[in-house]
Enzyme design. Structure first.
Site, PDB file in Angstrom:
ATOM      1  CD  GLU A 282      -9.970 -19.198  40.158  1.00 50.07           C
ATOM      2  OE1 GLU A 282      -9.147 -19.809  40.856  1.00 50.07           O
ATOM      3  OE2 GLU A 282     -10.098 -17.963  40.167  1.00 50.07           O
TER       4      GLU A 282
ATOM      5  CG  HIS B  69      -5.539 -16.444  38.106  1.00 50.03           C
ATOM      6  ND1 HIS B  69      -5.706 -16.894  39.391  1.00 50.03           N
ATOM      7  CD2 HIS B  69      -4.453 -15.629  38.147  1.00 50.03           C
ATOM      8  CE1 HIS B  69      -4.778 -16.387  40.169  1.00 50.03           C
ATOM      9  NE2 HIS B  69      -4.012 -15.616  39.446  1.00 50.03           N
TER      10      HIS B  69
ATOM     11  CG  HIS C 170      -3.395 -16.366  46.236  1.00 49.40           C
ATOM     12  ND1 HIS C 170      -2.370 -17.256  46.011  1.00 49.40           N
ATOM     13  CD2 HIS C 170      -4.165 -16.404  45.117  1.00 49.40           C
ATOM     14  CE1 HIS C 170      -2.515 -17.809  44.821  1.00 49.40           C
ATOM     15  NE2 HIS C 170      -3.585 -17.297  44.250  1.00 49.40           N
TER      16      HIS C 170
ATOM     17  CG  HIS D  15      -6.071   1.870  50.834  1.00 52.00           C
ATOM     18  ND1 HIS D  15      -4.778   1.455  50.637  1.00 52.00           N
ATOM     19  CD2 HIS D  15      -6.592   2.053  49.585  1.00 52.00           C
ATOM     20  CE1 HIS D  15      -4.522   1.380  49.340  1.00 52.00           C
ATOM     21  NE2 HIS D  15      -5.609   1.757  48.681  1.00 52.00           N
TER      22      HIS D  15
ATOM     23  CG  HIS E  12      -5.641   1.409  42.258  1.00 52.39           C
ATOM     24  ND1 HIS E  12      -4.858   2.547  42.232  1.00 52.39           N
ATOM     25  CD2 HIS E  12      -5.885   1.169  43.572  1.00 52.39           C
ATOM     26  CE1 HIS E  12      -4.639   2.969  43.462  1.00 52.39           C
ATOM     27  NE2 HIS E  12      -5.244   2.147  44.302  1.00 52.39           N
TER      28      HIS E  12
END
Length: 354
Positions: free
Chosen positions: A94, A97, A159, A269, A329
């Site tokens: 975290e 990032h 986000h 999806h 992906h």
């Protein structure tokens, strides 16, 4: 008679510097774009490795600017956050990032300052760099709310989309300021420009559907292909699946939806993927038949990115969402976005002031 006046001499000497300064601005935009892609992929890695709550506070981690690692600091952190004991591996994911996102914010601020200082130069874009600063500030708020609201899907999706919007706008800025603007024939632009815009719109919707699938932990709701749990159209619950707000205080780590709602999200999806495949595939086919060599190359690049993304989607289902494939992906969606934006740049040339 032939001697140049001082004013003319200064003007002549300064003129070549404008393209050079524009090139430096474009290179800075490209650097920010590369870092934005890294931030998007890192964000996907953090989310998919279940490290989104690796640090229970923001912007630090357990009250530190880095991850507490000494025994004394870990004990103090566990005492302050007893419901979220320190897991250094998740916390570092975290924080890395966050460090990358903070560096990106500084690069975008530098772009805005540079654009403001050069705002009187012909062709210098100003509104977009300033808008990017506002977007990054809003992204910081979404990052904070992601943690404080315990991974609420609507916030996490916002986000994610904000990160991809930052990436896409930086790429658009770099293209528009680079001076690289091949101009296909007017007939080609009229024939394909609308298709490129439609492809961009469909791709954005599909990315949003994929983000909602991920944030609601619905990627494994249908473990088979092409059916879902053995049915072509399983039981659905759209009301629960797309309920945007469920109140405060709910921890969404691992998801809160039942099986029917998750299947609904997953199936939609897939439906979106079929639509995106049809539209983007049609654009790639039309581009590959273009008379313009640059557009033909763009068509084959779009086709390759589309096939790669399709195979990664199959891999997620058939291999039960392995982390490298799932992250790839997400990266593939970002690459598709950049390819489609590049095609729109080609098919909608910028009109510079005279």
């Amino acid at each position: 008679m032939q001697t140049l006046s001082p004013a003319v001499s200064l003007t002549s000497a300064a003129a070549p510097a404008v393209p050079g300064r524009r090139l430096a601005f474009s290179q800075l935009a490209i650097a920010a774009c590369v870092l934005a892609l890294c931030v998007v992929v890192l964000g996907a890695y953090v989310r998919l490795s279940h490290a989104g709550l690796g640090c229970p506070d923001w912007p630090g981690c357990y009250g530190h600017l880095d991850v507490p690692e000494s025994v004394r600091h870990i004990e103090a952190a566990n005492a302050a956050w007893p419901d979220r004991p320190v897991e250094p591996e998740k916390a570092w994911k975290e924080m890395i990032h966050r460090y990358a996102a903070g560096t990106l914010g500084l690069l975008i601020l530098a772009l805005a300052v540079s654009a403001w200082r050069r705002r009187h130069e012909p062709g210098q874009m100003l509104a977009l760099p300033l808008a990017l600063v506002a977007l990054v500030l809003f992204q910081a708020l979404l990052g904070m709310w992601t943690v404080t609201l315990l991974l609420k899907p609507l916030i996490v999706l916002g986000h994610l989309l904000g990160g991809l919007a930052t990436l896409g706008l930086l790429f658009w800025l770099a293209l528009r300021q680079s001076g690289w603007q091949p101009r296909p024939a007017e007939a080609e632009r009229r024939r394909l420009g609308g298709w490129a815009l439609l492809a961009l719109a469909v791709l954005i919707v599909q990315i949003a559907l994929g983000g909602w699938t991920s944030t609601n932990y619905a990627a494994l709701a249908c473990p088979d292909l092409p059916t879902c749990q053995g049915r072509w159209w399983p039981p659905t619950d759209f009301a629960d699946a797309y309920l945007p707000w469920r109140g405060l205080g709910i921890n969404y780590e691992g998801g809160v939806l039942d099986n029917e709602a998750r299947m609904t999200i997953h199936v939609m999806h897939r439906v979106g993927a079929l639509l995106a495949l049809a539209v983007l595939g049609a654009l790639a086919w039309r581009l590959a038949r273009s008379l313009d060599a640059g557009l033909r190359r763009g068509g084959w690049l779009l086709f390759a990115a589309l096939v790669a993304q399709l195979l990664l989607g199959f891999g997620n289902v058939l291999l039960s969402l392995p982390l490298p494939v799932a992250v790839a992906h997400n990266a593939g969606a970002a690459v598709l976005l950049l390819v489609v934006l590049g095609l729109n740049h080609l098919l909608h040339p910028r009109r510079l002031p005279a």
